[in-house]
Motif scaffolding. Structure first.
Motif, mmCIF file in Angstrom:
data_model
loop_
_atom_site.group_PDB
_atom_site.id
_atom_site.type_symbol
_atom_site.label_atom_id
_atom_site.label_comp_id
_atom_site.label_asym_id
_atom_site.label_seq_id
_atom_site.Cartn_x
_atom_site.Cartn_y
_atom_site.Cartn_z
ATOM 1 N N PRO A 9 -8.167 -0.768 1.874
ATOM 2 C CA PRO A 9 -7.213 -1.407 2.780
ATOM 3 C C PRO A 9 -7.192 -0.823 4.181
ATOM 4 O O PRO A 9 -6.554 -1.396 5.073
ATOM 5 C CB PRO A 9 -5.878 -1.164 2.077
ATOM 6 C CG PRO A 9 -6.074 0.115 1.348
ATOM 7 C CD PRO A 9 -7.502 0.117 0.899
ATOM 8 N N ARG A 10 -7.838 0.330 4.341
ATOM 9 C CA ARG A 10 -7.860 0.963 5.657
ATOM 10 C C ARG A 10 -9.258 1.449 5.952
ATOM 11 O O ARG A 10 -10.092 1.593 5.049
ATOM 12 C CB ARG A 10 -6.905 2.174 5.679
ATOM 13 C CG ARG A 10 -5.438 1.849 5.666
ATOM 14 C CD ARG A 10 -4.624 3.139 5.795
ATOM 15 N NE ARG A 10 -3.196 2.844 5.935
ATOM 16 C CZ ARG A 10 -2.269 3.774 6.117
ATOM 17 N NH1 ARG A 10 -2.583 5.048 6.178
ATOM 18 N NH2 ARG A 10 -1.005 3.422 6.233
ATOM 19 N N LEU A 44 0.848 -1.191 0.000
ATOM 20 C CA LEU A 44 0.000 0.000 0.000
ATOM 21 C C LEU A 44 0.881 1.239 0.000
ATOM 22 O O LEU A 44 1.849 1.322 0.754
ATOM 23 C CB LEU A 44 -0.887 0.024 1.250
ATOM 24 C CG LEU A 44 -1.671 1.311 1.547
ATOM 25 C CD1 LEU A 44 -2.731 1.559 0.478
ATOM 26 C CD2 LEU A 44 -2.306 1.230 2.937
ATOM 27 N N TYR A 45 0.557 2.184 -0.869
ATOM 28 C CA TYR A 45 1.198 3.492 -0.853
ATOM 29 C C TYR A 45 0.177 4.519 -0.393
ATOM 30 O O TYR A 45 -1.001 4.442 -0.794
ATOM 31 C CB TYR A 45 1.690 3.879 -2.252
ATOM 32 C CG TYR A 45 2.931 3.155 -2.699
ATOM 33 C CD1 TYR A 45 2.889 1.845 -3.159
ATOM 34 C CD2 TYR A 45 4.179 3.796 -2.667
ATOM 35 C CE1 TYR A 45 4.032 1.179 -3.575
ATOM 36 C CE2 TYR A 45 5.330 3.142 -3.083
ATOM 37 C CZ TYR A 45 5.253 1.843 -3.537
ATOM 38 O OH TYR A 45 6.387 1.195 -3.953
ATOM 39 N N ILE A 104 -9.118 8.106 -3.241
ATOM 40 C CA ILE A 104 -8.849 9.406 -2.639
ATOM 41 C C ILE A 104 -9.807 9.544 -1.461
ATOM 42 O O ILE A 104 -11.026 9.365 -1.623
ATOM 43 C CB ILE A 104 -9.076 10.557 -3.636
ATOM 44 C CG1 ILE A 104 -8.311 10.309 -4.936
ATOM 45 C CG2 ILE A 104 -8.637 11.888 -3.015
ATOM 46 C CD1 ILE A 104 -8.675 11.266 -6.059
ATOM 47 N N VAL A 105 -9.265 9.827 -0.314
ATOM 48 C CA VAL A 105 -10.062 9.863 0.917
ATOM 49 C C VAL A 105 -9.931 11.244 1.526
ATOM 50 O O VAL A 105 -8.813 11.710 1.793
ATOM 51 C CB VAL A 105 -9.557 8.795 1.913
ATOM 52 C CG1 VAL A 105 -10.423 8.789 3.163
ATOM 53 C CG2 VAL A 105 -9.551 7.421 1.260
ATOM 54 N N GLY A 106 -11.073 11.905 1.752
ATOM 55 C CA GLY A 106 -10.995 13.234 2.348
ATOM 56 C C GLY A 106 -12.305 13.984 2.233
ATOM 57 O O GLY A 106 -13.340 13.415 1.843
ATOM 58 N N PRO A 107 -12.271 15.282 2.574
ATOM 59 C CA PRO A 107 -13.496 16.079 2.558
ATOM 60 C C PRO A 107 -13.978 16.381 1.149
ATOM 61 O O PRO A 107 -13.199 16.388 0.194
ATOM 62 C CB PRO A 107 -13.060 17.370 3.287
ATOM 63 C CG PRO A 107 -11.590 17.441 3.085
ATOM 64 C CD PRO A 107 -11.098 16.042 3.027
ATOM 65 N N GLU A 115 -5.915 11.841 1.577
ATOM 66 C CA GLU A 115 -4.952 10.770 1.349
ATOM 67 C C GLU A 115 -5.304 10.084 0.040
ATOM 68 O O GLU A 115 -6.481 9.908 -0.276
ATOM 69 C CB GLU A 115 -4.986 9.739 2.483
ATOM 70 C CG GLU A 115 -4.507 10.287 3.816
ATOM 71 C CD GLU A 115 -4.451 9.220 4.894
ATOM 72 O OE1 GLU A 115 -4.010 9.554 6.011
ATOM 73 O OE2 GLU A 115 -4.854 8.066 4.636
ATOM 74 N N VAL A 116 -4.264 9.704 -0.708
ATOM 75 C CA VAL A 116 -4.462 8.876 -1.889
ATOM 76 C C VAL A 116 -3.834 7.524 -1.585
ATOM 77 O O VAL A 116 -2.641 7.445 -1.307
ATOM 78 C CB VAL A 116 -3.818 9.490 -3.150
ATOM 79 C CG1 VAL A 116 -4.144 8.623 -4.367
ATOM 80 C CG2 VAL A 116 -4.303 10.919 -3.364
ATOM 81 N N TRP A 117 -4.663 6.479 -1.626
ATOM 82 C CA TRP A 117 -4.192 5.118 -1.361
ATOM 83 C C TRP A 117 -4.026 4.391 -2.683
ATOM 84 O O TRP A 117 -4.958 4.335 -3.496
ATOM 85 C CB TRP A 117 -5.199 4.366 -0.490
ATOM 86 C CG TRP A 117 -5.518 5.016 0.834
ATOM 87 C CD1 TRP A 117 -4.817 6.009 1.458
ATOM 88 C CD2 TRP A 117 -6.627 4.709 1.680
ATOM 89 N NE1 TRP A 117 -5.422 6.345 2.638
ATOM 90 C CE2 TRP A 117 -6.532 5.564 2.813
ATOM 91 C CE3 TRP A 117 -7.690 3.810 1.602
ATOM 92 C CZ2 TRP A 117 -7.454 5.539 3.852
ATOM 93 C CZ3 TRP A 117 -8.615 3.780 2.637
ATOM 94 C CH2 TRP A 117 -8.490 4.636 3.752
ATOM 95 N N VAL A 118 -2.869 3.811 -2.923
ATOM 96 C CA VAL A 118 -2.626 3.006 -4.117
ATOM 97 C C VAL A 118 -2.388 1.565 -3.676
ATOM 98 O O VAL A 118 -1.512 1.317 -2.839
ATOM 99 C CB VAL A 118 -1.418 3.519 -4.935
ATOM 100 C CG1 VAL A 118 -1.221 2.652 -6.184
ATOM 101 C CG2 VAL A 118 -1.604 4.977 -5.331
ATOM 102 N N PHE A 119 -3.143 0.637 -4.215
ATOM 103 C CA PHE A 119 -3.045 -0.756 -3.804
ATOM 104 C C PHE A 119 -3.614 -1.636 -4.907
ATOM 105 O O PHE A 119 -4.045 -1.129 -5.954
ATOM 106 C CB PHE A 119 -3.801 -0.982 -2.482
ATOM 107 C CG PHE A 119 -5.268 -0.591 -2.521
ATOM 108 C CD1 PHE A 119 -5.656 0.746 -2.458
ATOM 109 C CD2 PHE A 119 -6.255 -1.559 -2.615
ATOM 110 C CE1 PHE A 119 -6.996 1.109 -2.498
ATOM 111 C CE2 PHE A 119 -7.594 -1.202 -2.644
ATOM 112 C CZ PHE A 119 -7.968 0.137 -2.586
#
Lengths: 93, 190
Positions: free
Chosen positions: B103-104, B52-53, B86-89, B150-154
């Motif tokens: 993943p989270r 995960l990045y 992409i996770v956020g407001p 946050e940007v999660w790459v997986f």
């Protein structure tokens, strides 16, 4: 003579780099995407910086970038129409 | 006169060097992206199914910009389908299907944009900076709210391989020296 050749080569290179840098016009998809996001912003009482997609924005400097922006607006509009609850009429695909 | 030849060649290379590419970045699995309003390309490798990045982006205003994820076109990566979230407001609540893949845990109050990168036929592009061919998820404009994201790459299906996450339009290489552009060249050009 060598200096003249070097000058010619530099000029040719600069011209080649400049070629294809004609400014593109705002794509229709981005005009609609901007209208959609602004309608959502007005309804929600918030602000989104959309400068790059507006006429004269950073999207429209080169054909390659303009194509990417055009595609991104089309996809972004489709996603908003699908995922935003009760989307404004401006978001109709 | 003899010394003029390499000088001229250097000047020519400088004039025709690529000037319209994202800022390149590599590095740790979790990192902050300074100046997220400036276009950025992050090069990474998913090494196992749990890899995960996480990139942290902090916007001082609501901001809309295109995102896409790329995979270098190599036969061994034909089935490699990295995704990003992409996770956020300013984003809608995730669907249950998205939550099952993430993943989270999504922080309370945050929304999610999820790119599944699951088109049957992926578009091929030629990237002018690395001069390589990539499969792309296709660019998509995403409007993000003011604040931290946050940007999660997986890879939900466990595929491994290289990827490039690109976002943004505006360019600014004023803080990037030639050393910065070339120091990780082995990562960009392979």
């Amino acid at each position: 003579m060598f200096l003249r050749l070097a000058t010619l080569l530099l000029a040719a290179s600069a011209t080649a780099s400049a070629a294809g840098c004609d400014e593109a016009e705002q794509a229709d998809t981005c005009e609609r995407y901007v209208a959609c996001v602004r309608a959502i912003d007005e309804r929600e009482g918030r602000f989104t910086n959309l400068d790059r997609f507006d006429p004269g924005g950073a999207c429209w400097g080169r054909d390659e970038q303009a194509h990417v922006c055009e595609q991104s607006c089309e996809a972004g509009l489709a996603w908003l129409a699908e995922r935003i609850p009760d989307p404004p009429v401006e978001c109709s695909p | 006169m003899k010394r003029a030849v390499p000088v001229v060649l250097a000047l020519m290379f400088g004039v025709s060097a690529p000037s319209h590419a994202h800022r390149p970045g590599t590095g740790d699995r979790e990192q902050d992206v300074g100046e997220p309003k400036i276009s950025f390309a992050f090069y990474g490798e998913l090494e196992d199914e749990d890899d995960l990045y996480v990139l942290h982006l902090d916007f001082d205003e609501g901001f809309a910009l295109p995102f896409e994820i790329l995979v270098p076109r190599r036969a061994k990566w034909e089935d490699h389908r990295p995704v990003f979230a992409i996770v956020g407001p300013g984003l809608p609540a995730p669907t249950q299907a998205e939550l099952d893949l993430l993943p989270r845990e999504v922080p309370a109050g945050a929304g999610v944009f999820f790119e599944p990168n699951d088109d049957a036929e992926r578009e091929l592009i030629f990237e002018t900076f690395t001069r390589r061919v990539f499969w792309t998820s296709g660019p998509i404009a995403v409007a993000l709210g003011e604040g931290e994201h946050e940007v999660w790459v997986f890879s939900p299906d466990g595929s491994t391989g290289d990827f490039v996450l690109g976002f943004g339009v505006e360019e600014d290489f004023s803080g990037v020296g030639c050393g910065d552009l070339t120091s990780d060249w082995a990562t960009y050009a392979y």
